[in-house]
Design an enzyme around this catalytic site. Sequence first.
Site, PDB file in Angstrom:
ATOM      1  N   THR A  96     -96.823 -97.611  -0.038  1.00 51.11           N
ATOM      2  CA  THR A  96     -95.984 -96.890  -1.003  1.00 51.11           C
ATOM      3  C   THR A  96     -96.408 -95.427  -0.956  1.00 51.11           C
ATOM      4  O   THR A  96     -97.537 -95.102  -1.322  1.00 51.11           O
ATOM      5  CB  THR A  96     -96.197 -97.439  -2.428  1.00 51.11           C
ATOM      6  OG1 THR A  96     -95.919 -98.830  -2.427  1.00 51.11           O
ATOM      7  CG2 THR A  96     -95.272 -96.739  -3.414  1.00 51.11           C
ATOM      8  N   LYS A 171     -88.053 -97.934  -4.125  1.00 53.42           N
ATOM      9  CA  LYS A 171     -89.304 -98.370  -4.766  1.00 53.42           C
ATOM     10  C   LYS A 171     -89.644 -97.483  -5.973  1.00 53.42           C
ATOM     11  O   LYS A 171     -89.946 -97.979  -7.052  1.00 53.42           O
ATOM     12  CB  LYS A 171     -90.420 -98.322  -3.718  1.00 53.42           C
ATOM     13  CG  LYS A 171     -91.822 -98.477  -4.231  1.00 53.42           C
ATOM     14  CD  LYS A 171     -92.306 -99.898  -4.218  1.00 53.42           C
ATOM     15  CE  LYS A 171     -93.674 -99.993  -4.865  1.00 53.42           C
ATOM     16  NZ  LYS A 171     -94.101-101.346  -5.100  1.00 53.42           N
ATOM     17  N   LYS A 246     -99.790 -94.378 -10.055  1.00 50.60           N
ATOM     18  CA  LYS A 246     -99.501 -93.783  -8.738  1.00 50.60           C
ATOM     19  C   LYS A 246     -97.985 -93.742  -8.483  1.00 50.60           C
ATOM     20  O   LYS A 246     -97.442 -92.706  -8.098  1.00 50.60           O
ATOM     21  CB  LYS A 246    -100.184 -94.615  -7.640  1.00 50.60           C
ATOM     22  CG  LYS A 246     -99.797 -94.177  -6.247  1.00 50.60           C
ATOM     23  CD  LYS A 246    -100.194 -95.194  -5.188  1.00 50.60           C
ATOM     24  CE  LYS A 246     -99.478 -94.860  -3.889  1.00 50.60           C
ATOM     25  NZ  LYS A 246     -99.752 -95.812  -2.819  1.00 50.60           N
TER      26      LYS A 246
HETATM   27  P1  NAD Z   1    -106.172-101.247  -0.553  1.00 50.78           P
HETATM   28  O1  NAD Z   1    -106.947-100.024  -0.918  1.00 50.78           O
HETATM   29  O2  NAD Z   1    -106.689-102.590  -0.927  1.00 50.78           O
HETATM   30  O3  NAD Z   1    -105.895-101.268   1.027  1.00 50.78           O
HETATM   31  C1  NAD Z   1    -105.746-100.122   1.816  1.00 50.78           C
HETATM   32  C2  NAD Z   1    -106.627-100.317   3.033  1.00 50.78           C
HETATM   33  O4  NAD Z   1    -106.450 -99.211   3.916  1.00 50.78           O
HETATM   34  C3  NAD Z   1    -108.121-100.375   2.666  1.00 50.78           C
HETATM   35  O5  NAD Z   1    -108.676-101.586   3.130  1.00 50.78           O
HETATM   36  C4  NAD Z   1    -108.691 -99.154   3.374  1.00 50.78           C
HETATM   37  O6  NAD Z   1    -110.021 -99.366   3.856  1.00 50.78           O
HETATM   38  C5  NAD Z   1    -107.701 -98.961   4.497  1.00 50.78           C
HETATM   39  N1  NAD Z   1    -107.722 -97.614   5.035  1.00 50.78           N
HETATM   40  C6  NAD Z   1    -107.726 -96.433   4.380  1.00 50.78           C
HETATM   41  N2  NAD Z   1    -107.753 -95.407   5.243  1.00 50.78           N
HETATM   42  C7  NAD Z   1    -107.769 -95.952   6.498  1.00 50.78           C
HETATM   43  C8  NAD Z   1    -107.813 -95.423   7.794  1.00 50.78           C
HETATM   44  N3  NAD Z   1    -107.837 -94.109   7.997  1.00 50.78           N
HETATM   45  N4  NAD Z   1    -107.824 -96.272   8.838  1.00 50.78           N
HETATM   46  C9  NAD Z   1    -107.789 -97.603   8.627  1.00 50.78           C
HETATM   47  N5  NAD Z   1    -107.764 -98.175   7.420  1.00 50.78           N
HETATM   48  C10 NAD Z   1    -107.743 -97.356   6.367  1.00 50.78           C
HETATM   49  O7  NAD Z   1    -104.704-101.029  -1.163  1.00 50.78           O
HETATM   50  P2  NAD Z   1    -103.566-102.136  -1.326  1.00 50.78           P
HETATM   51  O8  NAD Z   1    -103.594-102.654  -2.708  1.00 50.78           O
HETATM   52  O9  NAD Z   1    -103.607-103.078  -0.162  1.00 50.78           O
HETATM   53  O10 NAD Z   1    -102.270-101.199  -1.237  1.00 50.78           O
HETATM   54  C11 NAD Z   1    -101.777-100.713   0.000  1.00 50.78           C
HETATM   55  C12 NAD Z   1    -100.447-100.025  -0.249  1.00 50.78           C
HETATM   56  O11 NAD Z   1     -99.531-100.959  -0.825  1.00 50.78           O
HETATM   57  C13 NAD Z   1    -100.528 -98.840  -1.225  1.00 50.78           C
HETATM   58  O12 NAD Z   1     -99.688 -97.831  -0.793  1.00 50.78           O
HETATM   59  C14 NAD Z   1    -100.063 -99.454  -2.543  1.00 50.78           C
HETATM   60  O13 NAD Z   1     -99.494 -98.478  -3.413  1.00 50.78           O
HETATM   61  C15 NAD Z   1     -99.027-100.441  -2.053  1.00 50.78           C
HETATM   62  N6  NAD Z   1     -98.776-101.563  -2.965  1.00 50.78           N
HETATM   63  C16 NAD Z   1     -99.817-102.231  -3.522  1.00 50.78           C
HETATM   64  C17 NAD Z   1     -99.554-103.295  -4.382  1.00 50.78           C
HETATM   65  C18 NAD Z   1    -100.682-104.075  -5.046  1.00 50.78           C
HETATM   66  O14 NAD Z   1    -100.407-104.853  -5.969  1.00 50.78           O
HETATM   67  N7  NAD Z   1    -101.948-103.918  -4.604  1.00 50.78           N
HETATM   68  C19 NAD Z   1     -98.228-103.667  -4.655  1.00 50.78           C
HETATM   69  C20 NAD Z   1     -97.192-102.994  -4.021  1.00 50.78           C
HETATM   70  C21 NAD Z   1     -97.481-101.939  -3.178  1.00 50.78           C
END
Ligand code: NAD
Length: 319
Positions: A96, A171, A246
């Site tokens: 997102t 979204k 966010k």
């Molecule tokens: P998260 O922080 O658990 O996962 C993100 C991952 O990206 C982490 O494991 C991090 O180590 C990795 N990362 C960061 N920089 C990196 C890089 N340079 N190279 C490789 N890996 C890297 O977050 P999430 O909850 O999985 O959310 C991910 C996306 O999905 C976000 O944009 C969030 O807004 C969206 N989202 C999350 C949810 C939810 O309920 N968690 C729901 C809908 C959408």
Amino acid sequence: MSSVVGFVGLGHMGGPMAANLVKAGHRVIGYDVVPGMRAAAAEAGVETVGSAAETAAGADVVITMLPVGRHVLALYGGEGLLAAARPGTLFVDCSTIDVADARTAHEAVLAAGHRPLDAPVSGGVVGAEAGTLTFMAGGEAADFARAEPLLLAMGKKAVHCGAAGAGQAAKVCNNMILGISMIAVSEAFVLGESLGLSHQALFDVASTASGQCWALTVNCPVPGPVPGSPAARDYAPGFAAPLMAKDLGLAANAARAGGVDAELGRRAARMYAEFAEGEGADLDFSGIVRAVRRRSTPSEASEASEASEGHTSQNGTPA
Ligand code: NAD
């Protein structure tokens, strides 16, 4: 048909999404900057590699699931994913991110000779694990069609919303409705408390009247009327308040960029930012009802309600 999928970002969402692609018979080459995330994904059958670029080298499709837009753009650029991929690779960003960043990402992908799609999700970690996410996609129809079988291996529904950035636009618009409506429902319950109206009575009326909405009928912010709502478990998420903060920030950015006077959206963004930085850091976004109650002048009715909420909490701590 099985594909070779590069997958970058194996966190709360990306980890189970990649695992579901493996279960559906795809070969998934994954990378996360955190070694523990790579290890967990490897246990689920993802072939992990030592850099993001290595995921793209032999892939048909590269999926990213990263925190914010600057991560996506940084990984696409330089000697990163776009440079490593074969010409015509499909890049699906499920993170997102800002609508403007998504459009920049589309341009970068096209300039490098590849195909772009923004495809953010709703459904949270539970949906990612169960494979029941909803994807909302922006890009060319042919690219959406190419991605669709993979999206449906990770979710139950995929909607093509329009051109570049349309998935992110859908979204942020949806979540702006959700954030504002959760505050509206919370304010109504706190007003009802001050008027001596029981939570159940307000719910019974509003849930079948014109106040009906998801924030009330599914994610009800007070314990009792909806047994499965996060309020019934002391606001354990669910959809965490920092993620709502966010998304409302992204909506406010988009409104500002487009000259749209989304006053309630801006206010909701400020309220959630404050809540997420304080007591809401680890709570479901419906916990905003506590902030509304706290900011209200105490009355006998609301004190009685706080006390009864504490009484019904599952772990015995005051709510
Ligand atoms: P998260 O922080 O658990 O996962 C993100 C991952 O990206 C982490 O494991 C991090 O180590 C990795 N990362 C960061 N920089 C990196 C890089 N340079 N190279 C490789 N890996 C890297 O977050 P999430 O909850 O999985 O959310 C991910 C996306 O999905 C976000 O944009 C969030 O807004 C969206 N989202 C999350 C949810 C939810 O309920 N968690 C729901 C809908 C959408």
